[in-house]
Design a protein around this motif. Structure first.
Motif, PDB file in Angstrom:
ATOM      1  N   UNK A 285       8.421   0.241   8.501  1.00  0.00           N
ATOM      2  CA  UNK A 285       9.170   1.493   8.437  1.00  0.00           C
ATOM      3  C   UNK A 285      10.114   1.558   7.264  1.00  0.00           C
ATOM      4  N   UNK A 286      10.705   0.435   6.898  1.00  0.00           N
ATOM      5  CA  UNK A 286      11.593   0.390   5.729  1.00  0.00           C
ATOM      6  C   UNK A 286      10.802   0.757   4.477  1.00  0.00           C
ATOM      7  N   UNK A 287       9.589   0.211   4.364  1.00  0.00           N
ATOM      8  CA  UNK A 287       8.752   0.537   3.204  1.00  0.00           C
ATOM      9  C   UNK A 287       8.341   2.005   3.213  1.00  0.00           C
ATOM     10  N   UNK A 288       7.854   2.467   4.358  1.00  0.00           N
ATOM     11  CA  UNK A 288       7.329   3.831   4.433  1.00  0.00           C
ATOM     12  C   UNK A 288       8.413   4.889   4.275  1.00  0.00           C
ATOM     13  N   UNK A 289       9.635   4.560   4.655  1.00  0.00           N
ATOM     14  CA  UNK A 289      10.731   5.525   4.521  1.00  0.00           C
ATOM     15  C   UNK A 289      11.036   5.839   3.064  1.00  0.00           C
ATOM     16  N   UNK A 290      10.557   4.987   2.154  1.00  0.00           N
ATOM     17  CA  UNK A 290      10.779   5.195   0.728  1.00  0.00           C
ATOM     18  C   UNK A 290       9.658   6.004   0.087  1.00  0.00           C
ATOM     19  N   UNK A 291       8.639   6.334   0.895  1.00  0.00           N
ATOM     20  CA  UNK A 291       7.502   7.124   0.412  1.00  0.00           C
ATOM     21  C   UNK A 291       7.628   8.527   0.989  1.00  0.00           C
ATOM     22  N   UNK A 292       7.667   9.535   0.132  1.00  0.00           N
ATOM     23  CA  UNK A 292       7.939  10.899   0.599  1.00  0.00           C
ATOM     24  C   UNK A 292       6.875  11.416   1.562  1.00  0.00           C
ATOM     25  N   UNK A 293       5.661  10.913   1.471  1.00  0.00           N
ATOM     26  CA  UNK A 293       4.603  11.344   2.398  1.00  0.00           C
ATOM     27  C   UNK A 293       4.934  10.916   3.820  1.00  0.00           C
ATOM     28  N   UNK A 294       5.250   9.638   3.991  1.00  0.00           N
ATOM     29  CA  UNK A 294       5.511   9.109   5.323  1.00  0.00           C
ATOM     30  C   UNK A 294       6.907   9.456   5.826  1.00  0.00           C
TER      31      UNK A 294
ATOM     32  N   UNK B 235       0.810  -1.216   0.000  1.00  0.00           N
ATOM     33  CA  UNK B 235       0.000   0.000   0.000  1.00  0.00           C
ATOM     34  C   UNK B 235       0.847   1.271   0.000  1.00  0.00           C
ATOM     35  N   UNK B 236       2.124   1.153   0.388  1.00  0.00           N
ATOM     36  CA  UNK B 236       2.991   2.336   0.350  1.00  0.00           C
ATOM     37  C   UNK B 236       3.240   2.804  -1.079  1.00  0.00           C
ATOM     38  N   UNK B 237       2.892   1.951  -2.045  1.00  0.00           N
ATOM     39  CA  UNK B 237       3.056   2.292  -3.458  1.00  0.00           C
ATOM     40  C   UNK B 237       1.752   2.754  -4.100  1.00  0.00           C
ATOM     41  N   UNK B 238       0.638   2.734  -3.306  1.00  0.00           N
ATOM     42  CA  UNK B 238      -0.677   3.059  -3.852  1.00  0.00           C
ATOM     43  C   UNK B 238      -1.342   4.140  -2.989  1.00  0.00           C
ATOM     44  N   UNK B 239      -1.397   5.342  -3.492  1.00  0.00           N
ATOM     45  CA  UNK B 239      -2.002   6.430  -2.722  1.00  0.00           C
ATOM     46  C   UNK B 239      -3.492   6.219  -2.499  1.00  0.00           C
TER      47      UNK B 239
ATOM     48  N   UNK C 236      -3.098  12.549   4.840  1.00  0.00           N
ATOM     49  CA  UNK C 236      -1.986  12.647   3.886  1.00  0.00           C
ATOM     50  C   UNK C 236      -1.740  11.294   3.236  1.00  0.00           C
ATOM     51  N   UNK C 237      -1.790  10.236   4.034  1.00  0.00           N
ATOM     52  CA  UNK C 237      -1.545   8.895   3.523  1.00  0.00           C
ATOM     53  C   UNK C 237      -2.125   7.852   4.457  1.00  0.00           C
ATOM     54  N   UNK C 238      -2.351   6.647   3.940  1.00  0.00           N
ATOM     55  CA  UNK C 238      -2.881   5.546   4.733  1.00  0.00           C
ATOM     56  C   UNK C 238      -2.216   4.247   4.270  1.00  0.00           C
ATOM     57  N   UNK C 239      -1.997   3.323   5.212  1.00  0.00           N
ATOM     58  CA  UNK C 239      -1.155   2.159   4.904  1.00  0.00           C
ATOM     59  C   UNK C 239      -1.458   1.016   5.863  1.00  0.00           C
ATOM     60  N   UNK C 240      -1.328  -0.202   5.367  1.00  0.00           N
ATOM     61  CA  UNK C 240      -1.287  -1.405   6.202  1.00  0.00           C
ATOM     62  C   UNK C 240      -0.218  -2.319   5.613  1.00  0.00           C
ATOM     63  N   UNK C 241       0.502  -3.021   6.461  1.00  0.00           N
ATOM     64  CA  UNK C 241       1.610  -3.855   6.002  1.00  0.00           C
ATOM     65  C   UNK C 241       1.125  -5.155   5.371  1.00  0.00           C
ATOM     66  N   UNK C 242       0.190  -5.862   6.045  1.00  0.00           N
ATOM     67  CA  UNK C 242      -0.260  -7.180   5.595  1.00  0.00           C
ATOM     68  C   UNK C 242      -1.771  -7.235   5.389  1.00  0.00           C
ATOM     69  N   UNK C 243      -2.199  -8.190   4.567  1.00  0.00           N
ATOM     70  CA  UNK C 243      -3.604  -8.558   4.495  1.00  0.00           C
ATOM     71  C   UNK C 243      -3.893  -9.562   5.611  1.00  0.00           C
ATOM     72  N   UNK C 244      -5.010  -9.373   6.297  1.00  0.00           N
ATOM     73  CA  UNK C 244      -5.435 -10.267   7.366  1.00  0.00           C
ATOM     74  C   UNK C 244      -6.588 -11.121   6.854  1.00  0.00           C
ATOM     75  N   UNK C 245      -6.432 -12.446   6.926  1.00  0.00           N
ATOM     76  CA  UNK C 245      -7.515 -13.356   6.553  1.00  0.00           C
ATOM     77  C   UNK C 245      -7.768 -14.312   7.703  1.00  0.00           C
ATOM     78  N   UNK C 246      -9.033 -14.647   7.912  1.00  0.00           N
ATOM     79  CA  UNK C 246      -9.411 -15.526   9.008  1.00  0.00           C
ATOM     80  C   UNK C 246      -8.753 -16.891   8.843  1.00  0.00           C
TER      81      UNK C 246
END
Length: 233
Positions: free
Chosen positions: A105-114, A48-52, A67-77
């Motif tokens: 944080x590694x992912x978000x540090x590459x996004x100028x918003x975060x 999601x860090x690549x998709x505004x 400004x931005x919204x993000x989740x690291x993983x998909x959660x499935x039951x």
């Protein structure tokens, strides 16, 4: 000699009390920490860090100014991420949050918003729940993020003023009603003109995050973004 003895003892203890990956249950081998290598690289990441205009961001369109919204993983039951989050929240494995924060944080540090975040604010637990659990899982995630984003964790500024009933099985409207006027800001002056990253462990309907965001967005000049470990549909 001492190093060899330490390795021997570690291996011996692992035979009696094996360290298991909380996501898949596999036994951790030497140099694997917290989760196994397979899960570290193959859990269902969202990117999601690549998709505004990602799914999490769209949940808040027309409701919050983000400004931005993000989740690291998909959660499935029944999936590995659910296993991971269960151990994190209910089995005392608070280090999972630190690791997830570091990975995110590694992912978000590459996004100028975060990358421009000043403060990271974890969704607070009520003092009774905090006493019961022993730690705030959102704060653990925040600490991992902070190291990668060069931001400051602001843990005691957003305050939960009352305990609420569980959100499980409630509708979106019922969840939001349950969370109304639950949060307040202790020191708004400190956050004026700052970019704040509001974080939690899982986002489903977004009601808790929305309730937290409302008093924050009343602060002049504050810019707000959101990040979670997992997104559950």
């Amino acid at each position: 000699m001492l190093k060899a003895l330490h390795l021997y003892l570690t291996n011996f203890l692992s035979l009696i009390f094996p360290n298991l990956c909380p996501a898949c249950g596999a036994e951790l081998v030497v140099n694997e920490e917290i989760i196994c290598t397979n899960c570290r690289y193959n859990l269902p990441q969202t990117n999601f860090h690549l998709q505004a205009d990602n799914i999490v961001a769209r949940q808040f369109w027309g409701k919050l100014r983000l400004e931005g919204a993000y989740a690291l993983y998909y959660f499935t039951k029944g999936g590995k991420v659910q296993n991971l989050m269960h151990h994190f929240k209910y089995k005392g494995m608070h280090k999972i949050g630190n690791l997830m924060g570091d990975i995110a944080g590694v992912q978000l540090s590459k996004n100028e918003i975060f990358a421009g975040v000043d403060y990271i604010i974890p969704v607070p637990l009520h003092k009774n729940r905090l006493r019961e659990r022993g730690y705030n899982q959102a704060a653990c995630f925040a600490q991992g993020l902070a190291g990668q984003l060069n931001a400051v964790v602001e843990e005691n500024n957003l305050i939960r003023t009352k305990a609420t009933k569980t959100q499980t099985k409630r509708s979106r409207f019922a969840r939001f009603e349950n969370m109304k006027e639950v949060f307040t800001v202790a020191n708004a002056e400190k956050l004026k003109g700052k970019h704040v990253l509001l974080v939690d462990d899982i986002v489903t309907t977004g009601s808790t995050l929305e309730a937290c965001a409302i008093p924050l967005l009343e602060i002049p000049g504050l810019k707000l973004s959101i990040a979670t470990i997992a997104y559950a549909e």
